[in-house]
Design a protein around this motif. Sequence first.
Motif, PDB file in Angstrom:
ATOM      1  N   PRO A  75      -7.847  -8.842   5.886  1.00 56.68           N
ATOM      2  CA  PRO A  75      -8.777  -8.411   4.831  1.00 56.68           C
ATOM      3  C   PRO A  75      -8.170  -8.528   3.424  1.00 56.68           C
ATOM      4  O   PRO A  75      -8.868  -8.880   2.468  1.00 56.68           O
ATOM      5  CB  PRO A  75      -9.084  -6.952   5.171  1.00 56.68           C
ATOM      6  CG  PRO A  75      -8.833  -6.839   6.638  1.00 56.68           C
ATOM      7  CD  PRO A  75      -7.709  -7.804   6.922  1.00 56.68           C
ATOM      8  N   ARG A  76      -6.878  -8.249   3.298  1.00 53.47           N
ATOM      9  CA  ARG A  76      -6.230  -8.396   1.983  1.00 53.47           C
ATOM     10  C   ARG A  76      -6.219  -9.851   1.544  1.00 53.47           C
ATOM     11  O   ARG A  76      -6.421 -10.155   0.366  1.00 53.47           O
ATOM     12  CB  ARG A  76      -4.807  -7.840   2.029  1.00 53.47           C
ATOM     13  CG  ARG A  76      -4.771  -6.320   2.103  1.00 53.47           C
ATOM     14  CD  ARG A  76      -3.376  -5.746   1.965  1.00 53.47           C
ATOM     15  NE  ARG A  76      -2.586  -5.993   3.158  1.00 53.47           N
ATOM     16  CZ  ARG A  76      -1.401  -6.609   3.181  1.00 53.47           C
ATOM     17  NH1 ARG A  76      -0.850  -7.042   2.071  1.00 53.47           N
ATOM     18  NH2 ARG A  76      -0.752  -6.775   4.311  1.00 53.47           N
ATOM     19  N   LEU A  77      -5.978 -10.769   2.487  1.00 55.51           N
ATOM     20  CA  LEU A  77      -5.979 -12.191   2.148  1.00 55.51           C
ATOM     21  C   LEU A  77      -7.381 -12.646   1.735  1.00 55.51           C
ATOM     22  O   LEU A  77      -7.545 -13.412   0.786  1.00 55.51           O
ATOM     23  CB  LEU A  77      -5.464 -13.017   3.317  1.00 55.51           C
ATOM     24  CG  LEU A  77      -4.001 -12.795   3.702  1.00 55.51           C
ATOM     25  CD1 LEU A  77      -3.643 -13.635   4.925  1.00 55.51           C
ATOM     26  CD2 LEU A  77      -3.071 -13.092   2.547  1.00 55.51           C
ATOM     27  N   TYR A  78      -8.402 -12.158   2.448  1.00 53.84           N
ATOM     28  CA  TYR A  78      -9.773 -12.491   2.065  1.00 53.84           C
ATOM     29  C   TYR A  78     -10.105 -11.958   0.668  1.00 53.84           C
ATOM     30  O   TYR A  78     -10.766 -12.626  -0.123  1.00 53.84           O
ATOM     31  CB  TYR A  78     -10.782 -11.952   3.079  1.00 53.84           C
ATOM     32  CG  TYR A  78     -10.855 -12.731   4.362  1.00 53.84           C
ATOM     33  CD1 TYR A  78     -10.892 -14.123   4.360  1.00 53.84           C
ATOM     34  CD2 TYR A  78     -10.900 -12.077   5.585  1.00 53.84           C
ATOM     35  CE1 TYR A  78     -10.969 -14.834   5.547  1.00 53.84           C
ATOM     36  CE2 TYR A  78     -10.976 -12.785   6.776  1.00 53.84           C
ATOM     37  CZ  TYR A  78     -11.013 -14.167   6.746  1.00 53.84           C
ATOM     38  OH  TYR A  78     -11.086 -14.875   7.913  1.00 53.84           O
ATOM     39  N   LEU A  79      -9.652 -10.754   0.375  1.00 54.75           N
ATOM     40  CA  LEU A  79      -9.915 -10.174  -0.946  1.00 54.75           C
ATOM     41  C   LEU A  79      -9.220 -10.980  -2.043  1.00 54.75           C
ATOM     42  O   LEU A  79      -9.823 -11.270  -3.084  1.00 54.75           O
ATOM     43  CB  LEU A  79      -9.472  -8.707  -0.979  1.00 54.75           C
ATOM     44  CG  LEU A  79      -9.781  -7.934  -2.254  1.00 54.75           C
ATOM     45  CD1 LEU A  79     -11.271  -7.956  -2.582  1.00 54.75           C
ATOM     46  CD2 LEU A  79      -9.273  -6.490  -2.123  1.00 54.75           C
ATOM     47  N   ALA A  80      -7.980 -11.380  -1.798  1.00 48.76           N
ATOM     48  CA  ALA A  80      -7.272 -12.220  -2.773  1.00 48.76           C
ATOM     49  C   ALA A  80      -7.994 -13.550  -2.950  1.00 48.76           C
ATOM     50  O   ALA A  80      -8.129 -14.057  -4.074  1.00 48.76           O
ATOM     51  CB  ALA A  80      -5.826 -12.451  -2.320  1.00 48.76           C
ATOM     52  N   GLY A  81      -8.483 -14.123  -1.849  1.00 52.11           N
ATOM     53  CA  GLY A  81      -9.260 -15.357  -1.942  1.00 52.11           C
ATOM     54  C   GLY A  81     -10.546 -15.154  -2.715  1.00 52.11           C
ATOM     55  O   GLY A  81     -10.969 -16.018  -3.489  1.00 52.11           O
ATOM     56  N   ALA A  82     -11.174 -13.983  -2.542  1.00 51.37           N
ATOM     57  CA  ALA A  82     -12.404 -13.684  -3.285  1.00 51.37           C
ATOM     58  C   ALA A  82     -12.127 -13.582  -4.778  1.00 51.37           C
ATOM     59  O   ALA A  82     -12.929 -14.054  -5.595  1.00 51.37           O
ATOM     60  CB  ALA A  82     -13.023 -12.384  -2.769  1.00 51.37           C
ATOM     61  N   PHE A  83     -10.991 -13.007  -5.162  1.00 50.10           N
ATOM     62  CA  PHE A  83     -10.635 -12.953  -6.582  1.00 50.10           C
ATOM     63  C   PHE A  83     -10.565 -14.369  -7.164  1.00 50.10           C
ATOM     64  O   PHE A  83     -11.108 -14.647  -8.227  1.00 50.10           O
ATOM     65  CB  PHE A  83      -9.281 -12.265  -6.797  1.00 50.10           C
ATOM     66  CG  PHE A  83      -9.261 -10.794  -6.535  1.00 50.10           C
ATOM     67  CD1 PHE A  83     -10.424 -10.031  -6.497  1.00 50.10           C
ATOM     68  CD2 PHE A  83      -8.057 -10.148  -6.319  1.00 50.10           C
ATOM     69  CE1 PHE A  83     -10.381  -8.664  -6.255  1.00 50.10           C
ATOM     70  CE2 PHE A  83      -8.001  -8.785  -6.087  1.00 50.10           C
ATOM     71  CZ  PHE A  83      -9.163  -8.041  -6.049  1.00 50.10           C
TER      72      PHE A  83
END
Length: 148
Positions: A75-83
């Motif tokens: 989930p943290r990687l997805y959030l960083a990708g979303a940024f």
Amino acid sequence: MEPTETHIVGRLLLSSALVGYAVVTLRADLGETHATNPRWLRHARFHVVWQSLTNAAIILLGLVLIWWPGPMLRPRLYLAGAFGAIILGTFFVTTLTRSLFGGGLRDAEGEPPLRLDLGPATTTFDANVVIFTILSIILLAGVVTITL
């Protein structure tokens, strides 16, 4: 979840896209053609510095999410990708809608367009569009990699 080789590749791709965006934009936006350009309105220079620092802070947070050890890695990687997707995506939305507000991709004293000579024909490309397209592909590859 322990990081796997796939996660490491995804982390490197995501980091590359975020750092690439930060370096390109900070170099251009805080330089003499933008933030310190005396021909720009003072308020426009204020906004470009504010936007640049905001984006840099978001990118820094993205890098922390990518590399900080701990739980909820995916989930943290997805959030960083979303940024990254938000920052790069809004560049493309602005590019496509620039005629609505009289915007331009470059100024006369800015980066010259990239030229591709194909025999007698020459094609030019905006450097920002080319660079941000490449960074978007790297970002997408990172997101795809972490889903595997």
